[in-house]
Write a protein that holds these residues in place. Sequence first.
Motif, PDB file in Angstrom:
ATOM      1  N   LEU A   8       0.661  -0.845   0.207  1.00 28.94           N
ATOM      2  CA  LEU A   8       0.191  -0.152   0.034  1.00 28.94           C
ATOM      3  C   LEU A   8       1.088   1.489  -0.287  1.00 28.94           C
ATOM      4  O   LEU A   8       0.594   1.634  -0.783  1.00 28.94           O
ATOM      5  CB  LEU A   8      -1.094  -0.107   1.002  1.00 28.94           C
ATOM      6  CG  LEU A   8      -2.035  -1.430   1.007  1.00 28.94           C
ATOM      7  CD1 LEU A   8      -3.083  -1.108   2.550  1.00 28.94           C
ATOM      8  CD2 LEU A   8      -2.749  -0.952   0.085  1.00 28.94           C
ATOM      9  N   ALA A   9       2.073   1.174   0.558  1.00 24.50           N
ATOM     10  CA  ALA A   9       2.958   2.412   0.458  1.00 24.50           C
ATOM     11  C   ALA A   9       3.042   2.859  -0.749  1.00 24.50           C
ATOM     12  O   ALA A   9       3.546   3.867  -0.904  1.00 24.50           O
ATOM     13  CB  ALA A   9       4.156   1.718   1.467  1.00 24.50           C
ATOM     14  N   PHE A  10       3.962   1.544  -1.551  1.00 25.24           N
ATOM     15  CA  PHE A  10       4.225   2.037  -2.791  1.00 25.24           C
ATOM     16  C   PHE A  10       2.982   2.058  -3.711  1.00 25.24           C
ATOM     17  O   PHE A  10       3.275   3.048  -4.674  1.00 25.24           O
ATOM     18  CB  PHE A  10       5.056   0.539  -3.411  1.00 25.24           C
ATOM     19  CG  PHE A  10       4.780   0.160  -4.417  1.00 25.24           C
ATOM     20  CD1 PHE A  10       6.100   0.733  -6.039  1.00 25.24           C
ATOM     21  CD2 PHE A  10       4.358  -0.577  -5.779  1.00 25.24           C
ATOM     22  CE1 PHE A  10       6.555   0.957  -7.035  1.00 25.24           C
ATOM     23  CE2 PHE A  10       4.128  -0.553  -7.066  1.00 25.24           C
ATOM     24  CZ  PHE A  10       5.367   0.317  -8.246  1.00 25.24           C
ATOM     25  N   MET A  11       2.000   1.954  -3.399  1.00 22.60           N
ATOM     26  CA  MET A  11       0.776   2.245  -4.390  1.00 22.60           C
ATOM     27  C   MET A  11       0.542   3.455  -4.037  1.00 22.60           C
ATOM     28  O   MET A  11       0.580   4.423  -4.922  1.00 22.60           O
ATOM     29  CB  MET A  11      -0.344   1.329  -4.571  1.00 22.60           C
ATOM     30  CG  MET A  11       0.206  -0.152  -5.039  1.00 22.60           C
ATOM     31  SD  MET A  11      -1.891  -1.274  -4.193  1.00 22.60           S
ATOM     32  CE  MET A  11      -2.570  -0.594  -5.258  1.00 22.60           C
ATOM     33  N   THR A  12       0.789   3.998  -2.800  1.00 22.66           N
ATOM     34  CA  THR A  12       0.651   5.715  -3.003  1.00 22.66           C
ATOM     35  C   THR A  12       1.786   6.251  -3.437  1.00 22.66           C
ATOM     36  O   THR A  12       1.425   7.667  -3.414  1.00 22.66           O
ATOM     37  CB  THR A  12       0.218   5.719  -1.401  1.00 22.66           C
ATOM     38  OG1 THR A  12      -0.698   4.892  -0.584  1.00 22.66           O
ATOM     39  CG2 THR A  12       0.407   7.109  -0.573  1.00 22.66           C
ATOM     40  N   GLU A  13       3.009   5.766  -3.241  1.00 24.02           N
ATOM     41  CA  GLU A  13       4.348   6.316  -4.071  1.00 24.02           C
ATOM     42  C   GLU A  13       4.235   6.392  -5.110  1.00 24.02           C
ATOM     43  O   GLU A  13       4.306   8.499  -5.508  1.00 24.02           O
ATOM     44  CB  GLU A  13       5.468   6.097  -3.370  1.00 24.02           C
ATOM     45  CG  GLU A  13       6.890   6.542  -4.157  1.00 24.02           C
ATOM     46  CD  GLU A  13       7.695   5.473  -3.556  1.00 24.02           C
ATOM     47  OE1 GLU A  13       9.057   6.131  -4.467  1.00 24.02           O
ATOM     48  OE2 GLU A  13       8.325   4.535  -3.184  1.00 24.02           O
ATOM     49  N   ILE A  14       3.353   5.902  -5.469  1.00 26.14           N
ATOM     50  CA  ILE A  14       3.233   5.858  -7.517  1.00 26.14           C
ATOM     51  C   ILE A  14       1.404   6.735  -8.161  1.00 26.14           C
ATOM     52  O   ILE A  14       1.363   7.041  -8.969  1.00 26.14           O
ATOM     53  CB  ILE A  14       3.059   4.451  -8.233  1.00 26.14           C
ATOM     54  CG1 ILE A  14       1.945   3.497  -7.680  1.00 26.14           C
ATOM     55  CG2 ILE A  14       4.718   3.754  -7.703  1.00 26.14           C
ATOM     56  CD1 ILE A  14       2.067   2.328  -8.654  1.00 26.14           C
TER      57      ILE A  14
ATOM     58  N   SER B 296      -4.522   6.738  -2.537  1.00 23.98           N
ATOM     59  CA  SER B 296      -3.435   8.488  -1.360  1.00 23.98           C
ATOM     60  C   SER B 296      -3.986   7.992   0.065  1.00 23.98           C
ATOM     61  O   SER B 296      -4.896   7.084   0.093  1.00 23.98           O
ATOM     62  CB  SER B 296      -4.290   9.635  -1.612  1.00 23.98           C
ATOM     63  OG  SER B 296      -5.858   9.400  -1.067  1.00 23.98           O
ATOM     64  N   MET B 297      -3.778   8.191   1.315  1.00 25.10           N
ATOM     65  CA  MET B 297      -3.449   7.798   2.646  1.00 25.10           C
ATOM     66  C   MET B 297      -4.307   8.490   3.480  1.00 25.10           C
ATOM     67  O   MET B 297      -3.704  10.327   3.274  1.00 25.10           O
ATOM     68  CB  MET B 297      -1.938   7.826   3.322  1.00 25.10           C
ATOM     69  CG  MET B 297      -2.019   6.998   4.701  1.00 25.10           C
ATOM     70  SD  MET B 297      -0.895   6.138   5.217  1.00 25.10           S
ATOM     71  CE  MET B 297       0.452   8.338   4.623  1.00 25.10           C
ATOM     72  N   GLU B 298      -5.225   8.938   3.859  1.00 23.30           N
ATOM     73  CA  GLU B 298      -5.754   9.200   5.464  1.00 23.30           C
ATOM     74  C   GLU B 298      -5.296   8.793   6.655  1.00 23.30           C
ATOM     75  O   GLU B 298      -5.731   8.113   6.557  1.00 23.30           O
ATOM     76  CB  GLU B 298      -7.334   9.614   4.573  1.00 23.30           C
ATOM     77  CG  GLU B 298      -7.148  10.125   3.440  1.00 23.30           C
ATOM     78  CD  GLU B 298      -8.850  10.468   2.406  1.00 23.30           C
ATOM     79  OE1 GLU B 298      -9.387  10.790   3.650  1.00 23.30           O
ATOM     80  OE2 GLU B 298      -9.542  10.400   1.362  1.00 23.30           O
ATOM     81  N   THR B 299      -5.070   9.848   7.534  1.00 23.45           N
ATOM     82  CA  THR B 299      -5.265   9.568   8.430  1.00 23.45           C
ATOM     83  C   THR B 299      -6.787  10.411   9.606  1.00 23.45           C
ATOM     84  O   THR B 299      -6.695  11.278   9.358  1.00 23.45           O
ATOM     85  CB  THR B 299      -4.088  10.747   9.568  1.00 23.45           C
ATOM     86  OG1 THR B 299      -3.512  10.503   8.647  1.00 23.45           O
ATOM     87  CG2 THR B 299      -3.465  10.230  10.858  1.00 23.45           C
TER      88      THR B 299
END
Length: 235
Positions: free
Chosen positions: A196-202, A206-209
């Motif tokens: 998921l970190a990789f998919m966010t990087e590319i 998007s990641m939400e807190t």
Amino acid sequence: MINVLIVEDDPMVAEFNRKYMEQVEGFQCGGWASSVEEAKKYIAEQAIDLILLDVYMQESNGLDLLSFIRETGVNIDVIVISAASDMNSVKKAMNFGAVDYLIKPFHFNRFLEALTGYREHISIVRERSLLSQEELDRLIYHKSLTKDLARLPKGITKSTLAMIWSCIQRDNKVLFSTEDIAESAGISRVSMRKYLAFMTEIEALSMETIYGTIGRPVYQYRILPQAEGIMNSFI
């Protein structure tokens, strides 16, 4: 390896372009210049194959560098990456020999297309002394006969990435957590976080807190509009 100079006066945008570029096999960043004059110094001192060039910069106009390269006969190719979408800028860049032109903001898939097309172009130039008509057409019209894939980082496999992407699409949730997809995919949370970190990087996700009333914050993910095209480039 294709050595690239990024000419962009915004350091955040330059870093963004560098990260995108280094996900594509065969390219390395040879430097960053924030103005035309600084770029000229790099060109004089280093072997540069390709320039990713902005047009509108605070101290200079990128088209002046493109003109300089053509006038001096320096053997460097240029891909323009700029918010300048007016016909005059585009026409001038093409007349000065830009091999491609990307208008900001652009999707990763379009960036990938530009670099893989150029990589195929330079491969033909370096390896052939004589050309077939098909190869010449590919040089002139930037036609690609194969689908090139962006490079996956160490620890990320194509099969697992495809499976996770399939789970995300199948679940069809607006927001989802690591735990949601780990359970659906049947893999550990630790491994899922990496993907998921990789998919966010590319920029497929998007990641939400999300902050609750008590306890630790929860990180949730959302599919971005350009995700389909980006993921198709990797899987």
